[in-house]
Write a protein that holds these residues in place. Structure first.
Motif, PDB file in Angstrom:
ATOM      1  N   THR A  91      57.636  88.369  62.392  1.00  0.00           N
ATOM      2  CA  THR A  91      58.304  87.093  62.690  1.00  0.00           C
ATOM      3  C   THR A  91      59.816  87.316  62.706  1.00  0.00           C
ATOM      4  N   GLY A  92      60.521  86.491  63.469  1.00  0.00           N
ATOM      5  CA  GLY A  92      61.964  86.659  63.643  1.00  0.00           C
ATOM      6  C   GLY A  92      62.768  85.948  62.565  1.00  0.00           C
ATOM      7  N   GLY A  93      64.012  86.409  62.371  1.00  0.00           N
ATOM      8  CA  GLY A  93      64.934  85.743  61.448  1.00  0.00           C
ATOM      9  C   GLY A  93      65.434  84.466  62.086  1.00  0.00           C
ATOM     10  N   MET A  94      65.529  83.398  61.306  1.00  0.00           N
ATOM     11  CA  MET A  94      66.018  82.137  61.867  1.00  0.00           C
ATOM     12  C   MET A  94      67.010  81.482  60.927  1.00  0.00           C
ATOM     13  N   GLY A  95      68.285  81.528  61.379  1.00  0.00           N
ATOM     14  CA  GLY A  95      69.335  80.867  60.630  1.00  0.00           C
ATOM     15  C   GLY A  95      69.377  79.419  61.072  1.00  0.00           C
ATOM     16  N   ILE A  96      69.667  78.451  60.272  1.00  0.00           N
ATOM     17  CA  ILE A  96      70.187  78.565  58.926  1.00  0.00           C
ATOM     18  C   ILE A  96      69.059  78.462  57.907  1.00  0.00           C
ATOM     19  N   ASP A  97      68.685  79.574  57.284  1.00  0.00           N
ATOM     20  CA  ASP A  97      67.791  79.454  56.126  1.00  0.00           C
ATOM     21  C   ASP A  97      66.428  78.828  56.435  1.00  0.00           C
ATOM     22  N   PHE A  98      65.952  78.961  57.683  1.00  0.00           N
ATOM     23  CA  PHE A  98      64.657  78.369  58.023  1.00  0.00           C
ATOM     24  C   PHE A  98      63.491  79.232  57.538  1.00  0.00           C
ATOM     25  N   VAL A  99      63.785  80.485  57.166  1.00  0.00           N
ATOM     26  CA  VAL A  99      62.693  81.439  56.935  1.00  0.00           C
ATOM     27  C   VAL A  99      62.801  82.146  55.584  1.00  0.00           C
ATOM     28  N   ASN A 100      63.412  81.497  54.595  1.00  0.00           N
ATOM     29  CA  ASN A 100      63.653  82.176  53.322  1.00  0.00           C
ATOM     30  C   ASN A 100      62.810  81.655  52.166  1.00  0.00           C
TER      31      ASN A 100
ATOM     32  N   THR B 286      53.172  88.183  54.452  1.00  0.00           N
ATOM     33  CA  THR B 286      52.855  89.556  54.021  1.00  0.00           C
ATOM     34  C   THR B 286      51.379  89.678  53.609  1.00  0.00           C
ATOM     35  N   LYS B 287      50.856  88.620  52.995  1.00  0.00           N
ATOM     36  CA  LYS B 287      49.444  88.618  52.590  1.00  0.00           C
ATOM     37  C   LYS B 287      48.524  88.834  53.792  1.00  0.00           C
ATOM     38  N   ARG B 288      48.983  88.387  54.959  1.00  0.00           N
ATOM     39  CA  ARG B 288      48.149  88.484  56.169  1.00  0.00           C
ATOM     40  C   ARG B 288      48.534  89.639  57.063  1.00  0.00           C
ATOM     41  N   GLY B 289      49.315  90.564  56.497  1.00  0.00           N
ATOM     42  CA  GLY B 289      49.634  91.785  57.246  1.00  0.00           C
ATOM     43  C   GLY B 289      50.718  91.631  58.295  1.00  0.00           C
ATOM     44  N   VAL B 290      51.486  90.523  58.196  1.00  0.00           N
ATOM     45  CA  VAL B 290      52.552  90.276  59.178  1.00  0.00           C
ATOM     46  C   VAL B 290      53.892  90.674  58.556  1.00  0.00           C
ATOM     47  N   LEU B 291      54.751  91.313  59.335  1.00  0.00           N
ATOM     48  CA  LEU B 291      56.069  91.719  58.825  1.00  0.00           C
ATOM     49  C   LEU B 291      57.062  90.552  58.959  1.00  0.00           C
TER      50      LEU B 291
ATOM     51  N   TYR C 117      54.904  98.806  73.829  1.00  0.00           N
ATOM     52  CA  TYR C 117      55.621  98.337  72.630  1.00  0.00           C
ATOM     53  C   TYR C 117      54.755  98.633  71.405  1.00  0.00           C
ATOM     54  N   ASP C 118      55.400  98.728  70.236  1.00  0.00           N
ATOM     55  CA  ASP C 118      54.653  98.985  69.004  1.00  0.00           C
ATOM     56  C   ASP C 118      54.238  97.696  68.324  1.00  0.00           C
ATOM     57  N   SER C 119      54.942  96.617  68.673  1.00  0.00           N
ATOM     58  CA  SER C 119      54.761  95.388  67.907  1.00  0.00           C
ATOM     59  C   SER C 119      55.368  94.217  68.678  1.00  0.00           C
ATOM     60  N   VAL C 120      55.031  93.002  68.228  1.00  0.00           N
ATOM     61  CA  VAL C 120      55.689  91.811  68.783  1.00  0.00           C
ATOM     62  C   VAL C 120      56.232  90.949  67.656  1.00  0.00           C
ATOM     63  N   ASN C 121      57.202  90.130  67.992  1.00  0.00           N
ATOM     64  CA  ASN C 121      57.806  89.199  67.044  1.00  0.00           C
ATOM     65  C   ASN C 121      57.657  87.780  67.564  1.00  0.00           C
ATOM     66  N   MET C 122      57.459  86.833  66.660  1.00  0.00           N
ATOM     67  CA  MET C 122      57.398  85.430  67.072  1.00  0.00           C
ATOM     68  C   MET C 122      58.444  84.628  66.297  1.00  0.00           C
ATOM     69  N   GLY C 123      59.012  83.617  66.938  1.00  0.00           N
ATOM     70  CA  GLY C 123      59.970  82.739  66.262  1.00  0.00           C
ATOM     71  C   GLY C 123      59.447  81.313  66.182  1.00  0.00           C
ATOM     72  N   THR C 124      59.210  80.720  67.350  1.00  0.00           N
ATOM     73  CA  THR C 124      58.850  79.301  67.376  1.00  0.00           C
ATOM     74  C   THR C 124      57.515  79.030  66.656  1.00  0.00           C
ATOM     75  N   ARG C 125      56.528  79.894  66.870  1.00  0.00           N
ATOM     76  CA  ARG C 125      55.227  79.677  66.186  1.00  0.00           C
ATOM     77  C   ARG C 125      55.380  79.585  64.660  1.00  0.00           C
ATOM     78  N   PRO C 126      55.984  80.585  64.005  1.00  0.00           N
ATOM     79  CA  PRO C 126      56.099  80.463  62.543  1.00  0.00           C
ATOM     80  C   PRO C 126      57.041  79.353  62.080  1.00  0.00           C
ATOM     81  N   LEU C 127      57.991  78.963  62.955  1.00  0.00           N
ATOM     82  CA  LEU C 127      58.874  77.845  62.589  1.00  0.00           C
ATOM     83  C   LEU C 127      58.062  76.560  62.433  1.00  0.00           C
ATOM     84  N   LEU C 128      57.027  76.419  63.261  1.00  0.00           N
ATOM     85  CA  LEU C 128      56.210  75.202  63.236  1.00  0.00           C
ATOM     86  C   LEU C 128      55.065  75.331  62.233  1.00  0.00           C
ATOM     87  N   THR C 129      55.410  75.656  60.997  1.00  0.00           N
ATOM     88  CA  THR C 129      54.388  75.723  59.943  1.00  0.00           C
ATOM     89  C   THR C 129      54.870  74.929  58.731  1.00  0.00           C
TER      90      THR C 129
END
Ligand code: FMN
Length: 434
Positions: free
Chosen positions: A40-49, A58-63, A277-289
């Protein structure tokens, strides 16, 4: 490993000691087949901390990636002090106050995350465009527990991801922090090559990996100068990057390359991995949780009912950005006020420049369509009206997914991180109209 319909995805394992984590990190950045397929991507301001958000991933194997951007505004009382009513607002030393709080809150957020998640591999995002970029690199590099030699040996962060600008000195700055891997965010193979050349030329460390962000559809700031479509080609980009990697790196090293922007379904992950690619990153999906720092009431009242996602040239960093149109967002036009309120959060702020130009020309109002990102994005972080609603273009498609609908009541549902990850990994959930 996640095994769904016969195809295996590399997922992040659970670690039970610092040593185990370290050994895996070494493989992740040198050997093909170890970098987890989903992040998942970093999202400022403090949306992902939020520590709960990080450990659910991490429990589900996601970085997961935390954010180190403008964290002072992650606390509502600091928002009040900096941008609240005039009577209570701090007028002097605003820049100093905000930068001290940025550091203090970063240290606190990472310590709280580690209490819940002592050995998970965790990345952190910093924007090159922020005014305290160098100071924050130092703070990030010194996070955690140190041994008697002063080396960080645990409880810090593992990967530094830098976006919004070209961090040309990072290969040198990072030499002081050998425990930290670094990955620049770029939107073209040419920019990735530039980062390699710069590190080599200055006897710095080559990037440990690259995050390629789609310049048209990703959430937040975009890696292009113009609003017009860029013609980004994911296949061509990875092919060129692999060619440059072969030129600049040792033959036996596999350098991970991650693709982000517009990734929302299992088939998007499979496709990215298939083309190299080795991997993908998501921003909007994890933001909407439920566990993200975006207040639930804004998810249901603004995001899940959004008509569209606009690309505008309004970002104060001078870059186009994707956001849900918010008619309630009122932008300060009084040039004097803009200059007075500035906390110098962005190094070269177009919004501030326009206000200064106006004052020079003896005008009262700044002729600008831009905004103060610190003020407007922090309104959203705290669920207040009139905020800036950063979002990826994919929102137009994903908001109709069954993931966001309570099957029993027919009402909007905000998923947990667990539900979101399970939905995305399941190949049964197809991209609509495919
Ligand atoms: C609300 C929001 C804030 C973001 N903030 C940052 C940021 O501070 N730094 C950064 O490099 N990227 C930022 N991004 C981009 C995300 O990390 C990610 O790369 C992007 O959202 C991926 O595209 P997607 O939304 O289509 O999945 C932000 C995105 C959103 C939606």
């Amino acid at each position: 490993m996640e095994n769904l319909q016969g195809r295996e995805l590399v997922m992040m394992p659970q670690f039970f000691s610092e040593q185990e984590k370290k050994e895996y990190l070494n493989k992740m950045f040198t050997v093909k087949g170890y970098y987890p397929a989903l992040g998942t991507g970093g999202m400022g301001i403090d949306f992902v901390n939020n520590p709960q958000y990080i450990s659910e991933l991490t429990k589900r194997g996601v970085l997961p990636t935390m954010s180190a951007v403008l964290l002072a505004l992650g606390e509502p009382e600091n928002r009040e002090i900096l941008f609240g009513p005039k009577e209570t607002r701090l007028e002097k030393n605003r820049v100093k106050f905000s930068r001290e709080k940025n550091k203090e809150i970063l240290i606190d957020r990472v310590a709280k995350m580690r209490e819940k998640n002592p050995y998970g591999i965790v990345a952190i995002n910093l924007m090159h465009a922020v005014g305290d970029y160098k100071e924050m690199i130092k703070t990030i590099g010194n996070l955690g527990t140190k041994n008697e030699k002063g080396e960080v040996v645990g409880n810090g962060v593992d990967i530094l991801v830098v976006g919004a600008g070209m961090p040309r000195d990072l290969g040198v700055d990072i030499l002081e922090y050998p425990h930290l891997r670094y990955m620049p965010i770029v939107s073209s193979a040419k920019a990735a090559k530039f980062m390699m050349i710069f590190a080599k030329k200055n006897n710095g460390r080559l990037p440990d990996g690259f995050y390629i962000e789609h310049p048209d559809v990703a959430g937040g700031h975009l890696g292009k100068k113009e609003i017009a479509e860029s013609g980004f080609d994911a296949q061509k980009t990875i092919d060129e990057i692999r060619k440059y990697i072969a030129e600049y790196y040792d033959e036996d090293v596999h350098v991970p390359v991650v693709l982000g922007g517009g990734i929302s379904y299992r088939e998007d992950i499979d496709k990215a991995l298939k083309i190299g690619y080795d991997s993908v990153n998501m921003g909007t999906r994890p933001l909407l949780t439920k566990e993200s720092g975006l207040p639930n009431k804004l998810i249901s009242a603004k995001y899940l009912v959004a008509d569209d996602v606009d690309t505008t040239l309004k970002s104060p960093a001078g870059l186009p950005s994707n956001s849900v149109n918010n008619p309630e967002m009122v932008v300060e036009k009084n040039a004097k006020e803009i200059v007075k309120n500035c906390i110098k959060c962005i190094k070269s702020c177009k919004y501030l420049d326009a206000a200064k130009d106006a004052l020079k020309q003896g005008k009262t109002n700044a002729e600008t369509k831009s905004y103060c990102i610190a003020d407007k994005l922090s309104l959203t972080r705290h669920g207040l009206d009139g905020g800036l609603l950063f979002s990826g273009k994919e929102l137009r498609v994903i908001k109709n997914d069954s993931l966001y609908l309570d099957q029993e009541t027919g009402k909007a549902l905000i998923p947990t991180v667990k539900q979101m990850v399970e939905f995305v990994l399941n190949p049964k959930h197809k991209r609509p109209n495919n």
